[in-house]
Structure formats: structure tokens, C-alpha cells
Scaffold this active site. Structure first.
Site, PDB file in Angstrom:
ATOM      1  N   ASP A   9       0.855  -1.126  -0.248  1.00 34.82           N
ATOM      2  CA  ASP A   9       0.395  -0.286  -0.309  1.00 34.82           C
ATOM      3  C   ASP A   9       0.562   1.643  -0.085  1.00 34.82           C
ATOM      4  OD1 ASP A   9      -2.221   1.541   0.727  1.00 34.82           O
ATOM      5  OD2 ASP A   9      -1.855   1.622   2.762  1.00 34.82           O
ATOM      6  N   ASP A  11      -0.252   5.032   1.029  1.00 36.18           N
ATOM      7  CA  ASP A  11      -0.138   5.980   1.621  1.00 36.18           C
ATOM      8  C   ASP A  11      -1.202   5.175   3.184  1.00 36.18           C
ATOM      9  OD1 ASP A  11      -0.738   8.592   0.758  1.00 36.18           O
ATOM     10  OD2 ASP A  11      -2.844   7.989   0.205  1.00 36.18           O
ATOM     11  N   THR A 101      -2.793   1.334  -4.970  1.00 36.29           N
ATOM     12  CA  THR A 101      -2.995   2.253  -3.767  1.00 36.29           C
ATOM     13  C   THR A 101      -4.572   2.797  -4.128  1.00 36.29           C
ATOM     14  OG1 THR A 101      -2.790   4.704  -3.582  1.00 36.29           O
ATOM     15  CG2 THR A 101      -2.252   3.906  -5.921  1.00 36.29           C
ATOM     16  N   SER A 102      -5.079   3.095  -3.173  1.00 35.34           N
ATOM     17  CA  SER A 102      -6.830   3.864  -3.712  1.00 35.34           C
ATOM     18  C   SER A 102      -6.357   4.700  -3.920  1.00 35.34           C
ATOM     19  CB  SER A 102      -7.582   3.474  -2.350  1.00 35.34           C
ATOM     20  OG  SER A 102      -7.717   2.314  -1.469  1.00 35.34           O
ATOM     21  N   LYS A 133     -10.376  -1.503  -2.754  1.00 38.86           N
ATOM     22  CA  LYS A 133     -10.229  -1.655  -1.211  1.00 38.86           C
ATOM     23  C   LYS A 133     -11.424  -2.241  -0.370  1.00 38.86           C
ATOM     24  CE  LYS A 133      -5.351  -1.386  -1.669  1.00 38.86           C
ATOM     25  NZ  LYS A 133      -3.856  -0.653  -0.853  1.00 38.86           N
ATOM     26  N   ASP A 158      -1.284  -0.969   6.295  1.00 37.46           N
ATOM     27  CA  ASP A 158      -1.686  -0.457   7.270  1.00 37.46           C
ATOM     28  C   ASP A 158      -3.353  -0.278   8.004  1.00 37.46           C
ATOM     29  OD1 ASP A 158      -2.270   2.999   7.555  1.00 37.46           O
ATOM     30  OD2 ASP A 158      -2.124   2.095   5.228  1.00 37.46           O
TER      31      ASP A 158
END
Length: 207
Positions: A9, A11, A101-102, A133, A158
Site C-alpha cells: 500500500d 498512504d 493504492t486507492s 479495497k 496499514d
């Protein structure tokens, strides 16, 4: 770690963007009369459009998505690398790691560069998937582009949504948190990126 693909991931895992993200959502929520505190409890690790659909009326959602993207992009350089991120990425062979990543490709590329981190050859963003996600699509796509089996891969996450995505994909999931109880679904939880090296080595020996 040469034989173990690692999928990160961004962020909260490689980059510390917490202040920027919180400020952006508070700004946008205030402009549209939404509950910023409620948003911040659930937004981490999820695509903006999925969060907006949950907290904003349908007739303003497109405007909110555009505004949050603008606000975050304007502050993309105001982030920093998480402790140990540079060293960890430098230790990984080329072609053996990716990021999922989102965020959008434009924003995540700017944040990585702002934090002084490399942009991976394989970067799966919100622009590249149909489902964000906790759906596993992003991690499955990353493993496929690396030419790796997802079952042999290690995901480092995280957020609960990210951990759920990695588990649903079939990967071994390392949760990155100061408190193990924060990510109960992870296979193992570490409190620093430096510990990821040992976990990946151990995972490689077990395969």
C-alpha cells in the site's frame, strides 16, 4: 528477499500523508455540510468515490470527488516517507515489488516523488480497477503484472480495508500498525518497516 514479491500500500505504509488527508476531508466536508469525523473514521485505505458515495447526497457526489482530488493534488508534495521506507525499497530487487493504492495515479505519483520515493514499475491505482479495497482486484492485478503467484506474495498494509483486500486475494498479509489489535485479520503485525525484511525472509523460508 529476491524470491518473494512484495506488494505495498502507499498512504500510511510507505508515505505519511495523514495530516494532508485529514485536512482535505475536513475542508471538503465543511463545504458540503458532511460529518468530517465520521468520514475520517472509515476513509483510510478506500477510494475517494467509495467514501463519497457513503457520506454525500447523490446530486453532489461528482462535485465532491472533483474537489477532494483538487485539494489533495494541490498538497501532494506535503508528505514524507515513512521511517525505513527508502531503505526497504532499496533492498528489493527490481521487478519484485509493486504498489497498490486507492488513490489516483496522478496523485500517488506526485506523493511518491514528494516523499523522495521511487515510483514502482507496477503501480495499481484507483484508475486501474473496477472495485476498490477491500476487494482483492488491485492486488491480484499487481501480482499478475509482476508475473508472480499471489499465494507466494507478501502484502504490506496499514488499513483494515487493505488487509482485507490482501487476504481476499490470497496473499500473506503484513499489517503495519503500532498496535496488533488494530489489524486483527493480518497474518502478522509489525510496528516498523524495518521489521518487514525479517517477516518476508521468514515467509520465503516457509514456502
Amino acid at each position: 528477499m529476491a524470491s518473494v514479491p512484495v506488494l505495498f500500500d502507499i498512504d500510511g505504509t510507505l508515505i505519511d500523508s495523514r495530516l494532508v488527508v485529514a485536512d482535505a476531508w475536513r475542508d471538503v466536508a465543511a463545504r458540503f455540510g458532511a460529518d468530517a469525523n465520521a468520514i475520517l473514521l472509515t476513509c483510510h485505505g478506500r477510494r475517494d468515490e467509495d467514501v463519497v458515495a457513503e457520506f454525500f447526497p447523490r446530486d453532489v457526489r461528482a462535485a465532491v470527488v472533483d474537489l477532494i482530488a483538487t485539494v489533495e493534488q494541490d498538497r501532494a508534495s506535503e508528505v514524507s516517507a515513512m521511517a525505513g521506507a527508502r531503505q526497504l525499497l532499496a533492498s528489493l530487487p527490481r521487478g519484485m515489488w509493486a504498489a497498490v493504492t486507492s488513490g489516483s495515479r496522478r496523485l500517488m505519483t506526485a506523493r511518491l516523488r514528494g516523499a523522495g520515493l521511487p515510483v514502482p514499475e507496477v503501480l495499481i491505482t484507483a484508475d486501474d480497477v473496477r472495485f476498490g479495497k477491500p476487494h482483492p482486484e488491485g492486488y491480484l492485478a499487481a501480482a499478475a503484472l509482476l508475473g508472480a503467484e499471489i499465494e507466494r506474495s507478501v502484502v504490506v498494509e496499514d488499513s483494515p480495508a487493505g488487509v482485507a483486500a490482501g487476504k481476499a486475494a490470497g496473499a500473506f498479509v503484513v499489517g503495519f500498525a503500532t498496535n496488533p489489535s488494530a489489524l486483527p485479520e493480518a497474518d502478522v503485525v509489525v510496528s516498523s518497516l524495518a521489521q518487514v525484511v525479517d517477516v518476508v525472509q521468514a515467509h520465503r523460508c516457509l514456502r
